[in-house]
Scaffold this motif. Structure first.
Motif, short mmCIF file in Angstrom:
data_model
loop_
_atom_site.label_atom_id
_atom_site.label_comp_id
_atom_site.label_asym_id
_atom_site.label_seq_id
_atom_site.Cartn_x
_atom_site.Cartn_y
_atom_site.Cartn_z
N VAL A 1 -1.44 -42.32 20.89
CA VAL A 1 -0.26 -42.37 20.03
C VAL A 1 -0.50 -43.46 18.99
O VAL A 1 -0.86 -44.59 19.33
CB VAL A 1 1.02 -42.68 20.83
N ARG A 2 -0.31 -43.10 17.73
CA ARG A 2 -0.56 -44.03 16.63
C ARG A 2 0.73 -44.71 16.20
O ARG A 2 1.78 -44.07 16.08
CB ARG A 2 -1.15 -43.27 15.43
N VAL A 3 0.63 -46.01 15.96
CA VAL A 3 1.75 -46.84 15.51
C VAL A 3 1.39 -47.42 14.15
O VAL A 3 0.37 -48.08 14.01
CB VAL A 3 2.04 -47.98 16.50
N THR A 4 2.25 -47.17 13.16
CA THR A 4 1.93 -47.62 11.80
C THR A 4 3.15 -48.26 11.15
O THR A 4 3.98 -47.58 10.55
CB THR A 4 1.43 -46.45 10.93
N PRO A 5 3.30 -49.58 11.25
CA PRO A 5 4.34 -50.28 10.49
C PRO A 5 4.04 -50.23 8.99
O PRO A 5 2.96 -49.81 8.56
CB PRO A 5 4.27 -51.71 11.02
N ALA A 6 5.02 -50.67 8.19
CA ALA A 6 4.88 -50.70 6.74
C ALA A 6 5.45 -52.00 6.22
O ALA A 6 5.94 -52.84 6.98
CB ALA A 6 5.59 -49.49 6.12
N LEU A 7 5.43 -52.17 4.91
CA LEU A 7 5.93 -53.41 4.32
C LEU A 7 7.43 -53.60 4.55
O LEU A 7 7.92 -54.73 4.54
CB LEU A 7 5.62 -53.45 2.83
N PHE A 8 8.16 -52.52 4.75
CA PHE A 8 9.60 -52.64 5.00
C PHE A 8 9.93 -52.83 6.48
O PHE A 8 11.08 -53.03 6.85
CB PHE A 8 10.36 -51.42 4.46
N THR A 9 8.92 -52.76 7.34
CA THR A 9 9.13 -52.92 8.78
C THR A 9 9.47 -54.37 9.10
O THR A 9 8.84 -55.30 8.57
CB THR A 9 7.88 -52.51 9.55
N SER A 10 10.45 -54.57 9.97
CA SER A 10 10.85 -55.93 10.34
C SER A 10 10.20 -56.35 11.65
O SER A 10 9.69 -55.53 12.42
CB SER A 10 12.37 -56.01 10.48
N ARG A 11 10.26 -57.65 11.89
CA ARG A 11 9.80 -58.18 13.17
C ARG A 11 10.61 -57.58 14.32
O ARG A 11 10.06 -57.27 15.39
CB ARG A 11 9.94 -59.70 13.16
N ASP A 12 11.91 -57.38 14.10
CA ASP A 12 12.74 -56.78 15.15
C ASP A 12 12.29 -55.36 15.49
O ASP A 12 12.36 -54.94 16.64
CB ASP A 12 14.21 -56.75 14.71
N ASP A 13 11.82 -54.63 14.48
CA ASP A 13 11.36 -53.25 14.71
C ASP A 13 10.19 -53.22 15.68
O ASP A 13 10.15 -52.41 16.61
CB ASP A 13 10.96 -52.59 13.39
N VAL A 14 9.21 -54.08 15.44
CA VAL A 14 8.03 -54.06 16.32
C VAL A 14 8.33 -54.71 17.66
O VAL A 14 7.71 -54.35 18.68
CB VAL A 14 6.80 -54.69 15.63
N ASP A 15 9.27 -55.65 17.69
CA ASP A 15 9.70 -56.19 18.99
C ASP A 15 10.35 -55.10 19.84
O ASP A 15 10.16 -55.04 21.06
CB ASP A 15 10.69 -57.34 18.79
N LEU A 16 11.13 -54.24 19.19
CA LEU A 16 11.74 -53.12 19.90
C LEU A 16 10.68 -52.20 20.48
O LEU A 16 10.81 -51.71 21.61
CB LEU A 16 12.66 -52.34 18.96
N LEU A 17 9.61 -51.98 19.73
CA LEU A 17 8.52 -51.15 20.25
C LEU A 17 7.91 -51.78 21.50
O LEU A 17 7.64 -51.08 22.48
CB LEU A 17 7.44 -50.98 19.18
N ALA A 18 7.71 -53.09 21.48
CA ALA A 18 7.13 -53.76 22.66
C ALA A 18 8.01 -53.57 23.89
O ALA A 18 7.52 -53.28 24.99
CB ALA A 18 6.93 -55.24 22.36
N ARG B 1 13.59 -53.26 -1.33
CA ARG B 1 12.99 -52.45 -2.40
C ARG B 1 12.62 -51.05 -1.91
O ARG B 1 11.99 -50.29 -2.64
CB ARG B 1 11.75 -53.13 -2.96
N TYR B 2 12.99 -50.70 -0.71
CA TYR B 2 12.69 -49.39 -0.15
C TYR B 2 13.98 -48.73 0.34
O TYR B 2 14.85 -49.39 0.90
CB TYR B 2 11.72 -49.51 1.04
N ARG B 3 14.06 -47.42 0.15
CA ARG B 3 15.14 -46.64 0.73
C ARG B 3 14.61 -46.01 2.01
O ARG B 3 13.78 -45.10 1.97
CB ARG B 3 15.62 -45.56 -0.24
N VAL B 4 15.10 -46.49 3.15
CA VAL B 4 14.58 -46.08 4.45
C VAL B 4 15.73 -45.53 5.28
O VAL B 4 16.82 -46.09 5.31
CB VAL B 4 13.93 -47.28 5.17
N SER B 5 15.48 -44.43 5.97
CA SER B 5 16.52 -43.84 6.80
C SER B 5 16.95 -44.80 7.90
O SER B 5 16.10 -45.39 8.59
CB SER B 5 16.02 -42.54 7.45
N PRO B 6 18.26 -44.97 8.11
CA PRO B 6 18.75 -45.81 9.20
C PRO B 6 18.79 -45.08 10.54
O PRO B 6 19.16 -45.67 11.55
CB PRO B 6 20.16 -46.17 8.74
N ASP B 7 18.41 -43.80 10.56
CA ASP B 7 18.57 -42.99 11.75
C ASP B 7 17.49 -43.23 12.80
O ASP B 7 17.65 -42.82 13.95
CB ASP B 7 18.58 -41.50 11.38
#
Length: 437
Positions: A408-425, A58-64
């Motif tokens: 440094v502030r980190v702010t996920p959103a409702l469209f953020t995936s588990r893989d996204d935050v795993d990548l951050l770790a 339901r979100y248009r998010v940049s793939p870049d």
């Protein structure tokens, strides 16, 4: 040239037709309505990646890049984006006809929706162009200060709110006091810090409190601090710009008499929408904005005067609240905390990596900051954010203000995936190892 009666009638008919709502130009189709699975608690649903993939669609998010800087403002979900485009087109087509006829009634319906979700009355809500306008009107309009009084804010409070409090020095002839929120923070440590600050500064009559600050994401026990202040004759203005829509609460949970909110952050409304809250019975303590006479003095709308503004964001707020209510505040809160926990719990063992929110769930949402020990300057943290983006395509932001240094502030959103935050770790382990080397 003289027009015939027939030509005049035809012209009026064409004008009436032009004022009728028109379908929007062709755009990408709106997604199917979102359905939340039943039979599970919000905490159980928080880790269901299949469900959250349907939300992310339901979100248009940049793939870049991986966007972990969603604190500035919130991307509109697609139903809201489509509604916003329709309202932009409608405003552009109907022009002043809309503003002079139906807009005020439509805006009042928006106020009613906000009041219902917030647990307030419509007479306590005034729409603004964002949280900053709301805070400026409350702080500048607060009229119970006298020369010799003092006002107070903390190191973690929002910079625009701090500026407005500083402005009271010349405007009202008061002194400005600054306190420090303890780090690392605990609930009792925060309560003790505010109790000490109020005790040591007995001239304070107005206190600014951030429910969730925009620097580290720390959530304060606002209700208890507000009660503590009230016992000392101190009024409180609550900054709830980041918390409403990210955390599940109503205005009664804060115990606030004055508060300001953003709608274009965690409620996902278009940029340029917010509101202020003044508890019934306290309206006289906030001056009318610029001696406004558009509304009577006992109408909260007289506390805001925005001039001719883009009303399309306001007209879209109802759709944003619809999306919020389909998911529900408890479900959103659980998912956003889940994402924060997912990456934080993978990196807490890293030497010299400081997480600036505690493990008490009542004291955080999704927004959390980190610091590399000893890397406390603006340049240090700009470089860290740049490193995450350059090496791992992860977008974060440096934040200043905390007394113990930048972060440094980190702010996920409702469209953020588990893989996204795993990548951050993974990225933070890489970052920390290179900095130690």
């Amino acid at each position: 040239m003289t027009l015939s009666r027939r030509a005049m009638v035809a012209g009026l008919g064409a004008l009436a037709t032009s004022l009728a709502p028109k379908p929007p130009p062709s755009r990408s189709p709106a997604p199917e309505p979102l359905a939340v699975p039943g039979g599970r608690t919000p905490d159980q649903l928080a880790g269901d990646e299949g469900f959250w993939r349907t939300v992310a669609r339901r979100y248009r998010v940049s793939p870049d890049f991986v966007n972990l800087e969603n604190g500035y403002y919130g991307i509109m979900p697609e139903p809201v984006r489509h509604a916003y485009h329709r309202n932009v087109d409608r405003l552009n087509e109907l022009n002043s006809h809309l503003l002079r006829t139906s807009y005020k009634a439509e805006a009042d319906r928006v106020r009613e929706r906000i009041a219902t979700v917030l647990g307030a009355s419509v007479q306590e809500i005034a729409l603004t162009r964002g949280g900053t306008e709301a805070l400026q009107n409350l702080i500048s309009g607060y009229n119970r200060l006298r020369p010799g009084d003092a006002v107070m804010y903390a190191d973690l409070d929002y910079h625009s709110a701090r500026y407005a409090m500083n402005w009271l020095r010349d405007r009202r002839g008061v002194s400005v006091e600054r306190m420090v929120v303890p780090e690392p923070a605990t609930r009792q440590g925060v309560l003790d810090a505010y109790a000490t600050a109020l005790r040591d500064h007995p001239k304070v009559k107005l206190l600014l409190i951030s429910h969730m600050n925009n620097r580290t994401g720390l959530v304060l026990p606002v209700r208890e601090i507000t009660a503590m202040a009230r016992d000392r004759g101190v009024d409180v203005i609550v900054d709830a710009a980041h918390s409403w829509g990210q955390l599940d609460f109503t205005i009664g949970d804060l115990g606030a008499d004055f508060a300001f909110f953003s709608l274009h952050k965690w409620m996902g409304a278009p940029l340029g929408s917010g509101f202020l809250y003044i508890r019934a019975g306290r309206l006289a303590d906030i001056d009318a904005a610029f001696a406004d006479e558009t509304y009577p003095g006992d109408d909260i709308r007289s506390r805001v005067h925005s001039g001719t503004m883009d009303v399309a964001p306001i007209l879209t707020v109802g759709t944003a609240l619809d999306f919020h209510e389909v998911l529900g505040g408890p479900v959103k809160q659980s998912r956003l905390r889940f994402l924060r926990d997912r990456w934080v719990h993978q990196v807490r063992d890293i030497p010299d990596l400081e997480i600036l929110t505690p493990e008490d769930p009542a004291m955080y949402g999704t927004m959390t900051a980190f610091r590399i020990t000893g890397r406390t300057s603006e340049a240090d943290n700009v470089a860290i954010a740049k490193d995450l983006l350059d090496r791992h395509r992860i977008f974060t932001v440096r934040r200043g203000g905390p007394a113990r240094g930048d972060c440094v502030r980190v702010t996920p959103a409702l469209f953020t995936s588990r893989d996204d935050v795993d990548l951050l770790a993974v990225a933070l382990r890489d970052l920390a190892s290179r900095m130690r080397g």
